[in-house]
Design an enzyme around this catalytic site. Structure first.
Site, PDB file in Angstrom:
ATOM      1  N   HIS A 157       0.798  -1.228   0.000  1.00  0.00           N
ATOM      2  CA  HIS A 157       0.000   0.000   0.000  1.00  0.00           C
ATOM      3  C   HIS A 157       0.832   1.280   0.000  1.00  0.00           C
ATOM      4  O   HIS A 157       0.284   2.367  -0.103  1.00  0.00           O
ATOM      5  CB  HIS A 157      -1.010  -0.010   1.163  1.00  0.00           C
ATOM      6  CG  HIS A 157      -2.208  -0.847   0.861  1.00  0.00           C
ATOM      7  ND1 HIS A 157      -3.312  -0.369   0.218  1.00  0.00           N
ATOM      8  CD2 HIS A 157      -2.444  -2.160   1.073  1.00  0.00           C
ATOM      9  CE1 HIS A 157      -4.196  -1.321   0.059  1.00  0.00           C
ATOM     10  NE2 HIS A 157      -3.682  -2.432   0.574  1.00  0.00           N
ATOM     11  N   ARG A 158       2.134   1.159   0.060  1.00  0.00           N
ATOM     12  CA  ARG A 158       2.962   2.359  -0.132  1.00  0.00           C
ATOM     13  C   ARG A 158       2.867   2.825  -1.582  1.00  0.00           C
ATOM     14  O   ARG A 158       3.061   4.003  -1.871  1.00  0.00           O
ATOM     15  CB  ARG A 158       4.430   2.081   0.208  1.00  0.00           C
ATOM     16  CG  ARG A 158       4.692   1.794   1.664  1.00  0.00           C
ATOM     17  CD  ARG A 158       6.134   1.427   1.893  1.00  0.00           C
ATOM     18  NE  ARG A 158       6.463   0.210   1.138  1.00  0.00           N
ATOM     19  CZ  ARG A 158       7.684  -0.308   1.071  1.00  0.00           C
ATOM     20  NH1 ARG A 158       8.690   0.282   1.690  1.00  0.00           N
ATOM     21  NH2 ARG A 158       7.900  -1.408   0.387  1.00  0.00           N
TER      22      ARG A 158
END
Length: 184
Positions: A157-158
């Site tokens: 999710h970065r």
């Protein structure tokens, strides 16, 4: 489609070749998933270099078929078969198992129906596929058996937004259900 294409073939096309090709088509339509984390920035990758997890006695290795989006099923199947054979004989060189932009882990052959796979860097996503099994579903008001494949996507999710990951999975589902859509 696979059954149709394999009719009369001496060497049938593997299910994994179809999966790699359809994942590559979905990645082309959702390039936000064909990325890696470069320490402080998102790196968008130009090709769908897809790794397939292969179980060996000493653990897993992920041979990579490069630029799947630009290859046909036969080419992917032959290359993948060669890489898997090399993996099993211990002959893969690092260039053949590193740098995947996306990874697939298919435990269907082991009878596993669902699982969560761990991301294989530098890629930012991995698709976990379970066994295809008949399940009752409702179609046009009637309960009928259908072959169902459970898929789970793990994403970093970065670099990958959850909504984009969901859109990718929706696209992949549509392509699995109607593989000819990959030609559009």
């Amino acid at each position: 489609l696979r059954k149709q294409l394999n009719e009369g073939r001496e060497q049938p096309l593997s299910l994994n070749a179809f999966i790699l090709k359809l994942v590559a088509a979905a990645l082309e339509r959702h390039p936000a998933l064909n990325v890696s984390w470069a320490g402080d920035a998102i790196q968008f990758l130009p090709n769908a270099d897809i790794g397939l997890a292969v179980a060996l006695a000493g653990g897993l290795i992920t041979p990579v078929v490069r630029a799947c989006e630009a290859k046909g099923l036969e080419s992917i199947d032959q290359e993948l078969g060669g890489l898997i054979a090399k993996a099993r004989s211990g002959a893969l060189v690092p260039e053949e198992y590193t740098g995947a932009s996306f990874t697939i882990s298919n435990l269907g052959a082991f009878g596993v129906e669902e699982f969560t796979a761990i991301i294989n860097p530098p890629g930012s996503a991995i698709l976990a596929l379970g066994a295809v099994a008949p399940e009752p579903v409702v179609r046009d008001g009637a309960v009928v058996p259908r072959r169902i494949l459970h898929a789970t996507l793990s994403a970093d999710h970065r670099v990958i937004d959850g909504a984009e990951a969901a859109a990718f999975l929706a696209e992949l589902k549509a392509l699995f259900e109607e593989p000819a859509r990959a030609l559009l």
